[in-house]
Design a protein around this motif. Structure first.
Motif, short mmCIF file in Angstrom:
data_model
loop_
_atom_site.label_atom_id
_atom_site.label_comp_id
_atom_site.label_asym_id
_atom_site.label_seq_id
_atom_site.Cartn_x
_atom_site.Cartn_y
_atom_site.Cartn_z
N GLY A 192 -43.32 -23.10 27.68
CA GLY A 192 -43.89 -23.59 26.42
C GLY A 192 -45.19 -24.33 26.68
O GLY A 192 -46.12 -24.27 25.89
N THR A 193 -45.25 -25.03 27.81
CA THR A 193 -46.46 -25.79 28.16
C THR A 193 -47.65 -24.84 28.32
O THR A 193 -48.75 -25.11 27.81
N ILE A 228 -48.93 -23.73 24.98
CA ILE A 228 -49.80 -24.71 24.30
C ILE A 228 -51.20 -24.69 24.94
O ILE A 228 -52.22 -24.72 24.24
N LYS A 232 -32.89 -25.50 26.52
CA LYS A 232 -33.14 -25.14 25.12
C LYS A 232 -31.98 -24.32 24.53
O LYS A 232 -31.04 -23.98 25.23
N ASP A 290 -45.50 -26.63 17.36
CA ASP A 290 -44.71 -26.73 18.60
C ASP A 290 -43.23 -26.65 18.21
O ASP A 290 -42.60 -27.66 17.88
N SER A 294 -40.16 -22.53 23.54
CA SER A 294 -39.79 -22.75 24.95
C SER A 294 -38.41 -22.16 25.21
O SER A 294 -37.52 -22.25 24.36
N THR A 347 -42.47 -36.96 20.88
CA THR A 347 -42.25 -35.63 21.45
C THR A 347 -42.23 -35.74 22.96
O THR A 347 -42.49 -36.79 23.55
N PHE A 348 -41.89 -34.63 23.60
CA PHE A 348 -41.94 -34.54 25.06
C PHE A 348 -43.41 -34.47 25.50
O PHE A 348 -44.25 -33.91 24.79
N ALA A 387 -45.01 -32.68 27.36
CA ALA A 387 -45.61 -31.35 27.47
C ALA A 387 -46.35 -30.93 26.20
O ALA A 387 -47.21 -30.06 26.26
N SER A 388 -46.04 -31.56 25.05
CA SER A 388 -46.79 -31.23 23.83
C SER A 388 -48.25 -31.63 23.98
O SER A 388 -49.14 -30.99 23.42
N VAL A 398 -44.75 -31.01 15.72
CA VAL A 398 -43.56 -30.65 16.51
C VAL A 398 -42.33 -30.64 15.60
O VAL A 398 -42.22 -31.47 14.69
N GLU A 440 -38.34 -26.63 20.50
CA GLU A 440 -36.93 -27.01 20.37
C GLU A 440 -36.28 -26.37 19.14
O GLU A 440 -35.11 -26.65 18.86
N GLY A 490 -39.42 -20.36 30.67
CA GLY A 490 -40.23 -19.40 29.92
C GLY A 490 -40.68 -20.00 28.61
O GLY A 490 -40.22 -21.07 28.21
N TRP A 507 -37.05 -39.09 22.96
CA TRP A 507 -38.34 -39.02 23.65
C TRP A 507 -39.07 -40.35 23.44
O TRP A 507 -39.13 -40.84 22.30
#
Ligand SMILES: Cc1ncc(COP(=O)(O)O)c(C=O)c1O
Length: 376
Positions: free
Chosen positions: A59-60, A63, A191, A162, A186, A84-85, A87-88, A136, A165, A198, A324
């Motif tokens: 997912g990263t 983005i 997930k 995003d 993601s 959010t995490f 990685a967003s 997100v 999730e 992936g 988070w």
């Protein structure tokens, strides 16, 4: 000691090995092949809305590619939901751009339309019109899609959805992962479905997909030798991982039902406890996959505060986590701008993510219930 109960662990459906074996039999052990195309087709069919999907390594990376496609440049500002995490927001910094964090509203816990508009107006005043908005769907809950889309359109700023999730969630009957000018998913191991690792970029414009595939396979120009006019990335999903993803797509609808049943299970006994609120859909426009079931514990009304419940659960070998931590409170982003009123910070201090796997057994649920009732 009882066996560990996980927050959200992989749950294979059985068909995954069939696709992996096929890849071995046909020697497609590479970042291209029938499983990659098949996984993309499965996702396109599931999501509807005539989307095109590019399967990527995470997912990263999706983005990151989205920001490249939107032509984000060093020095630009990109607005991002704070709750959010990390990685967003990390890919914003990979681009040399600056994240500007936006607080949550307290119905969906996602990006606040009020704080978002305030940040845009202020950015324009400072001569820094934001290049993109990253909204997100936290814990699977759709954000206020209509309001956020209206603001993005009003100021002509592209929206990145995003939905890492939120595969299987919907807003007004339309699937999450289709609301952005570019959207991402993601398939990380935690997930709702996983390809072991992936992600995917979801777009409505075919040219964006073609460009995403080009960039994520090292940006090779059409030439007999290796020729590059643009900077490339090695971000394409492998045909083996995509095989796992294809197998998981066969059980995605079951996984949504199972996670929603977990939420109902928690609702059945938590709603009577003082000071405890289970995060739930605000109204019938929202359909949440309840990737994680999450509670707020108000220390002024509950028997214990969040941390003593967390510690009590961990002692029983039940994995739980705080929400988070909002990104504007993270040391790595301490110099970033933030617009808001403290909603995400309050959610962080009171929130606890409960075991939510689609593979939780009845015995595990009984144990979780007993421990929670005892603590609260
Ligand atoms: C909200 C959110 N955005 C982005 C990501 C990044 O996805 P990935 O781990 O596949 O890179 C995740 C999860 O890991 C996430 O929860």
């Amino acid at each position: 000691m009882k066996e560990k109960i996980w927050l959200s662990s992989p749950h294979m459906g059985g068909a995954e090995l069939k696709y992996i074996n096929q890849a071995f039999e046909e020697n497609w052990i590479s970042p291209l092949g029938p499983n990659v195309n098949g996984f993309e087709n499965d996702l396109e069919l599931f999501l509807g809305e005539n989307v095109h999907v590019a399967a990527l390594m995470s997912g990263t990376s999706a983005i990151h590619i989205a920001l490249i496609l939107l032509n984000v440049k060093p020095g630009d500002e990109v607005l991002c939901q704070s709750l959010t995490f990390s990685a967003s927001a990390n890919p914003i910094v990979y681009m040399g751009a600056s994240p500007v964090f936006i607080d949550s509203e307290d119905e969906t816990w996602n990006i606040s339309p009020v704080a978002l508009e305030e940040a845009i107006v202020d950015g324009i005043k400072r001569g820094k019109k934001p290049k993109a908005i990253i909204a997100v769907c936290i814990y699977g809950m759709p954000y206020k899609v209509d309001e956020i889309r209206a603001i993005a359109d009003k100021y002509q700023i592209p929206l990145i959805d995003d939905s890492a999730e939120a595969l299987g969630s919907m807003y007004k009957g339309i699937k999450c992962g289709t609301f952005g000018d570019l959207s991402i998913l993601s398939f990380n191991g935690n997930k709702i479905i996983t390809s072991s690792g992936g992600g995917a970029l979801v777009v409505k414009n075919r040219k964006y997909k073609d460009k995403a595939v080009f960039l994520s396979t090292q940006a090779k120009d059409a030439a007999p030798h290796y020729q590059h006019s643009e900077l490339g990335y090695n971000y394409r999903l492998s045909n083996i991982c995509a095989g796992i993803g294809r197998g998981q797509m066969e059980v995605l609808n079951d996984r949504v039902i199972q996670r929603r049943q977990n939420h109902e299970f928690y609702a059945s006994f938590l709603s009577e406890l003082p000071g405890v609120t289970l995060f739930s859909e605000p109204n019938e426009d929202y359909f949440c996959n309840y990737w994680l079931s999450v509670i707020l514990i108000d220390p002024s009304k509950a028997k214990r505060d969040r941390d003593s419940v967390r510690e009590g659960m961990l002692k029983e070998n039940i994995e739980v986590r705080p929400l988070w931590k909002p990104l504007h409170l993270q040391p790595v982003f301490k110099t970033s701008r933030f617009y808001g009123t403290g909603v995400s910070e309050k959610l962080f201090t009171q929130g606890l993510c409960l075991p939510s796997g689609s593979n939780l057994t009845e015995n595990e649920k009984i144990h979780i219930k007993n421990v929670l009732l005892n603590l609260l």
